[in-house]
Design an enzyme around this catalytic site. Structure first.
Site, mmCIF file in Angstrom:
data_model
loop_
_atom_site.group_PDB
_atom_site.id
_atom_site.type_symbol
_atom_site.label_atom_id
_atom_site.label_comp_id
_atom_site.label_asym_id
_atom_site.label_seq_id
_atom_site.Cartn_x
_atom_site.Cartn_y
_atom_site.Cartn_z
ATOM 1 C CB SER A 123 -0.966 -0.053 1.188
ATOM 2 O OG SER A 123 -2.002 0.875 1.049
ATOM 3 C CG ASP A 177 -7.006 -2.660 -3.089
ATOM 4 O OD1 ASP A 177 -7.620 -1.903 -2.312
ATOM 5 O OD2 ASP A 177 -5.780 -2.843 -3.003
ATOM 6 C CG HIS A 208 -5.789 -2.488 0.576
ATOM 7 N ND1 HIS A 208 -5.076 -2.134 -0.547
ATOM 8 C CD2 HIS A 208 -5.185 -1.834 1.619
ATOM 9 C CE1 HIS A 208 -4.100 -1.306 -0.227
ATOM 10 N NE2 HIS A 208 -4.143 -1.126 1.084
#
Length: 229
Positions: A123, A177, A208
Site C-alpha cells: 500500500s 481492492d 486490499h
C-alpha cells in the site's frame, strides 16, 4: 527478532533467516500499520536454509493524516484525497525516501551491498518502494510492489535513475481492492512498462490484502532475484 533504535534512523523490526545474513529485504508497511505487520509472512515464504536474509521492517513516523480527519498514525506521507493522486504530499514522500535511503546505507555498512537488497512494500509502503527504487543511484536486487501505486507519477520518467532500469519489479494487486483501486495500480504498471522496466505483474481475486497464492509468488520471486545477487 530485534528492534533498532539508532539515532537518525527509523525504528525497525528485524528478523533473520540465518546467521550472518548475506542479503536483505527492506519491507515497508501500509498506512496505520507498523513494522510488525508483515513479520508473520517470513516463515510462510519457506526460503531455503542456504539463503540467509535479514528482513528489515521499518516503522513509519507518526503524523496526522488528512483523509482520516487529521488523526495521527504511522504514515509514510499524508494522504490528501481519496483518489490518492489529485493532490499529493510531495515533501512527505521525499522525506520518507531519504529515511529509506538511510536504512539501505545502514545495510551497506553492515556488509550487505545494495545489489543484494530487495525493496518491498504494501500500500503506502508499495508507493515508497517504487518511488525510492526508481530514483536510487545504486542497483537493487529487486522491488516488490504490493497493493499500491507509483506516487508522483508525472515526475517518475524525468527523476528516475538508470541504475534500476533493468531491476525486476514484482507488482501484485487485488482485483477487488477498495482502498487502492485496480486502475490506479495498472496505470503505474503501464507507465513502468512503457519506460522499459522489467515488471512482473500479478493480480489476485482479493481485496486490499495478501493471499496464500501471492505469498507463494513472492517466495519464488525472492528466491530468483536473491540467488542471482
Amino acid at each position: 527478532m530485534t528492534s533498532d533504535t539508532t539515532p537518525d534512523l527509523l525504528d525497525c523490526v528485524e528478523l533473520q533467516t540465518g546467521p550472518q545474513p548475506t542479503h536483505a529485504v527492506i519491507w515497508m508497511h501500509g498506512l496505520g500499520a507498523d513494522g510488525n505487520d508483515f513479520v508473520p509472512i517470513v516463515p510462510e515464504l519457506r526460503l531455503p536454509a542456504t539463503l540467509a536474509v535479514r528482513f528489515v521492517f521499518p516503522n513509519a513516523p507518526v503524523q496526522p493524516v488528512t483523509i482520516n480527519g487529521g488523526m495521527a498514525m504511522p504514515a509514510w506521507y499524508d494522504i490528501l484525497n481519496r483518489d490518492l493522486v489529485r493532490r499529493e504530499d510531495g515533501p512527505g514522500i521525499r522525506r520518507s525516501e531519504a529515511a529509506i535511503r538511510a536504512i539501505i546505507a545502514r545495510e551497506n555498512d553492515r556488509g550487505i551491498p545494495t545489489s543484494r537488497i530487495v525493496l518491498a512494500g504494501f500500500s503506502q509502503g508499495c508507493a515508497m518502494t517504487l518511488h525510492t527504487g526508481l530514483r536510487l543511484p545504486e542497483t537493487l536486487a529487486g522491488m516488490m510492489a504490493l497493493s499500491g501505486y507509483l506516487p508522483l507519477l508525472d515526475l517518475a520518467a524525468a527523476e528516475r535513475h538508470g541504475a534500476n532500469q533493468d531491476t525486476p519489479i514484482f507488482m501484485a494487486h487485488g482485483t477487488y481492492d477498495p482502498v487502492v483501486e485496480l486502475p490506479r495500480a495498472t496505470a503505474s504498471r503501464d507507465l513502468l512498462t512503457s519506460l522499459g522496466h522489467d515488471v512482473r505483474w500479478h493480480d489476485y481475486p482479493m481485496p486490499h490484502s495478501v493471499c496464500a497464492e501471492e505469498v507463494a509468488d513472492i517466495s519464488a520471486f525472492l528466491q530468483e532475484v536473491l540467488a542471482q545477487a
